[in-house]
Scaffold this motif. Structure first.
Motif, PDB file in Angstrom:
ATOM      1  N   VAL A 125      35.447  43.065  52.358  1.00  0.00           N
ATOM      2  CA  VAL A 125      36.396  43.532  53.368  1.00  0.00           C
ATOM      3  C   VAL A 125      35.874  43.311  54.787  1.00  0.00           C
ATOM      4  CG1 VAL A 125      35.533  45.909  53.278  1.00  0.00           C
ATOM      5  CG2 VAL A 125      37.862  45.487  54.044  1.00  0.00           C
ATOM      6  N   LEU A 128      37.079  40.061  56.298  1.00  0.00           N
ATOM      7  CA  LEU A 128      38.522  39.858  56.457  1.00  0.00           C
ATOM      8  C   LEU A 128      38.893  39.637  57.918  1.00  0.00           C
ATOM      9  CD1 LEU A 128      41.431  40.071  55.141  1.00  0.00           C
ATOM     10  CD2 LEU A 128      41.390  42.456  55.860  1.00  0.00           C
ATOM     11  N   LEU A 378      37.021  40.673  49.216  1.00  0.00           N
ATOM     12  CA  LEU A 378      38.179  40.175  49.956  1.00  0.00           C
ATOM     13  C   LEU A 378      39.300  39.779  49.001  1.00  0.00           C
ATOM     14  CD1 LEU A 378      39.455  39.461  52.571  1.00  0.00           C
ATOM     15  CD2 LEU A 378      37.944  37.501  52.793  1.00  0.00           C
TER      16      LEU A 378
END
Length: 544
Positions: A125, A128, A378
């Motif tokens: 994450v 991202l 992700l």
């Protein structure tokens, strides 16, 4: 190309001597813009505001853009753009290939440092935002005519490769047969092994020395791990519709040979000094020194980033450096820029900008992580969004939610809300594009042609045309300020104006020149929505 509002502002300021602070008119009968500049000048001049307003109306030359200016209330000046001027602006957007995006008067060579995952680990994450934001900057700056060189500063060097290679040899694995999740699982096993066995830890340290010395077997396995990782990264990049390729890879290993050169250069010129066994640079305004080489002889991130600046300025000839990295790294990069400036690696004609971003939060408002406390991959985030909508719509939802937020702010990842086709979302903009495309498709099927925008009698038509004239300037602002939420806000406003236009101005049911003009206005809007979404890295679908 200046937008119509900017042209008006420029002309009024030339007569008034101060910023007119133009504001959109509150009602159509007051024109398109209002300014209180006469009231502000009257206070300074000690004269009645309406008297000052009357003087300004005589002095301001806007006859080529506006209908005669009006004075309202205590001294406000109302400005109404001529319908033919608005029609010309909307037609120009339709005629120009890039819908009015201005080419930079002095194109620059820009390096954008973004994404930067680690070898043998899946993107999570934390990658991202860097990937989405950096990709948007690349698209916007290229549209302005700049030469943009993405640099994907992957983590492909360091002590972790000692334990990875040693674990592969111990297990008898063929590293080239792994995929990225398997490589990450290997990393976790190696890390556990390192903590449990001092003998393995010694072998891992020795393996690092072999890697640095160029040992053939160690380098071969290291290269296999990189190739496996790049295959995984590229699969995610394709899924995310970002522009990064292997040609943009510039990992830590690229600068390895330059690290001792940087250290020696800084030491020889008296910029760096030995302090408690480490080579450091003391810089004004920073409480701690920048560590170039630690007491054990190892080079840290500061030295690598200095070497990267030397390469980007000296070899790539960049004159603008942009770093898209998490906000907690701000101190590190401010210090790196300060040392690079002092050392002459970052000359005054080269700008270096750190673009920090906030975190992606879970529904509970806390840092997004799994139940085990590890970072969410992700791909699993993309999977979650695709459970709510088709891939292109899910991706639009994620990208728009990210870019429409102020970059420094944290935001909550709420897939259900993000994929809505109403409200301030990416899918809403996609729907606006698909809807206007449907009208133009019907017109084509019925053999109804159109040319330029010629008739703008209704306020909703004029509002839409006025917004279209601003597109190029908004893109220029994003290129200058690196704030993509400005483009997101503009596109949302444009989609709202398009919706009002539909409600108040029938298109296919109108006739003659009015219908042809409204179809041309639709075509201009479709073009700006498509190009604008493209700059955000979002697909503009023909149907939804």
């Amino acid at each position: 190309m200046l937008s119509l509002p900017s042209l008006l502002s420029e002309r009024v300021q030339a007569a008034a001597g101060i910023d007119p602070e133009l504001r959109p008119a509150t009602r159509p009968q007051f024109g398109h813009f209002q300014t209180n500049v006469a009231l502000r000048l009257a206070n300074a001049e000690g004269r009645p505001p309406r008297e000052v307003a009357a003087r300004l109306v005589e002095q301001i030359d806007l006859s080529d853009l506006c209908e005669p200016l009006e004075i309202a209330g205590p001294g406000f000046i109302n400005l109404r753009l001529r319908a033919d001027v608005l029609a010309g602006a909307a037609s120009q957007v339709l005629a120009e290939p890039d819908a009015g995006i201005a080419r930079a008067p002095q194109p620059r060579t820009v390096v954008v440092d973004y994404s930067s995952p680690n070898v043998a680990k899946q993107m999570h994450v934390g990658h991202l935002r860097s990937t989405i934001i950096g990709d948007c900057f690349t698209r916007v700056l290229r549209a302005q005519g700049h030469t943009v060189i993405p640099q994907n500063h992957i983590g492909d060097w360091g002590r972790q490769f000692g334990m990875l290679v040693e674990q592969i040899l111990e297990e008898g694995l063929d590293a080239s047969a792994l995929d990225l999740p398997a490589a990450e699982a290997l990393y976790q096993r190696a890390n556990s092994h390192l903590k449990e066995s001092e003998e393995f830890a010694d072998r891992a340290r020795e393996r690092v020395v072999l890697l640095q010395a160029g040992d053939a077997e160690t380098r071969r396995i290291w290269q296999q791990l990189i190739e496996v990782s790049l295959a995984g990264f590229n699969q995610t990049y394709r899924r995310m519709n970002v522009l990064l390729t292997d040609a943009d890879i510039a990992g830590e290993s690229l600068y390895n040979a330059d690290l001792p050169v940087v250290a020696d250069d800084l030491a020889d010129r008296g910029i760096a000094a030995v302090d408690d066994g480490a080579l450091v640079v003391f810089t004004d305004g920073f409480p701690a020194p920048a560590i170039i080489r630690n007491a054990h002889g190892g080079f840290g991130y500061t030295c690598t980033d200095l070497a990267a600046i030397r390469y980007r300025v000296g070899t790539l000839h960049a004159n603008r450096l942009i770093y898209v990295v998490g906000a907690p790294q701000a101190y590190h990069f401010e210090q790196v820029f300060a040392v690079a400036t002092r050392a002459g690696y970052l000359p005054s004609e080269v700008s270096a900008e750190f673009v920090g971003f906030g975190q992606v939060l879970g529904a509970d408002g806390k840092k997004f992580s799994t139940r085990e406390g590890t970072a969410v991959t992700l791909n699993s985030l993309l999977d979650a969004a695709e459970q709510e909508a088709a891939p292109s719509i899910a991706l639009a939802a994620i990208k728009y939610a990210d870019l429409s937020n102020g970059l420094q702010k944290d935001y909550v990842f709420d897939a259900e809300r993000m994929v809505a086709t109403t409200g301030d979302t990416g899918p809403y903009l996609q729907y606006a594009h698909a809807r206007v495309n449907q009208i133009l498709r019907k017109a084509e099927a019925e053999g109804i042609g159109f040319g330029a925008v010629t008739v703008l009698a209704e306020p909703a038509e004029q509002s839409l045309a006025l917004l279209l004239s601003r597109f190029g300037e908004v893109v220029a602002q994003v290129g200058d300020t690196l704030q993509p939420h400005r483009l997101c806000g503009y596109l949302y406003e444009l989609a709202g104006a398009l919706s009002s236009f539909y409600e108040q101005c029938p298109v296919l049911k109108s006739e003659g020149e009015v219908r042809a003009s409204r179809l041309a206005l639709c075509a201009s809007t479709r073009k700006v929505l498509a190009i604008g979404l493209g700059l955000l890295g979002i697909e503009a679908p023909d149907r939804m």
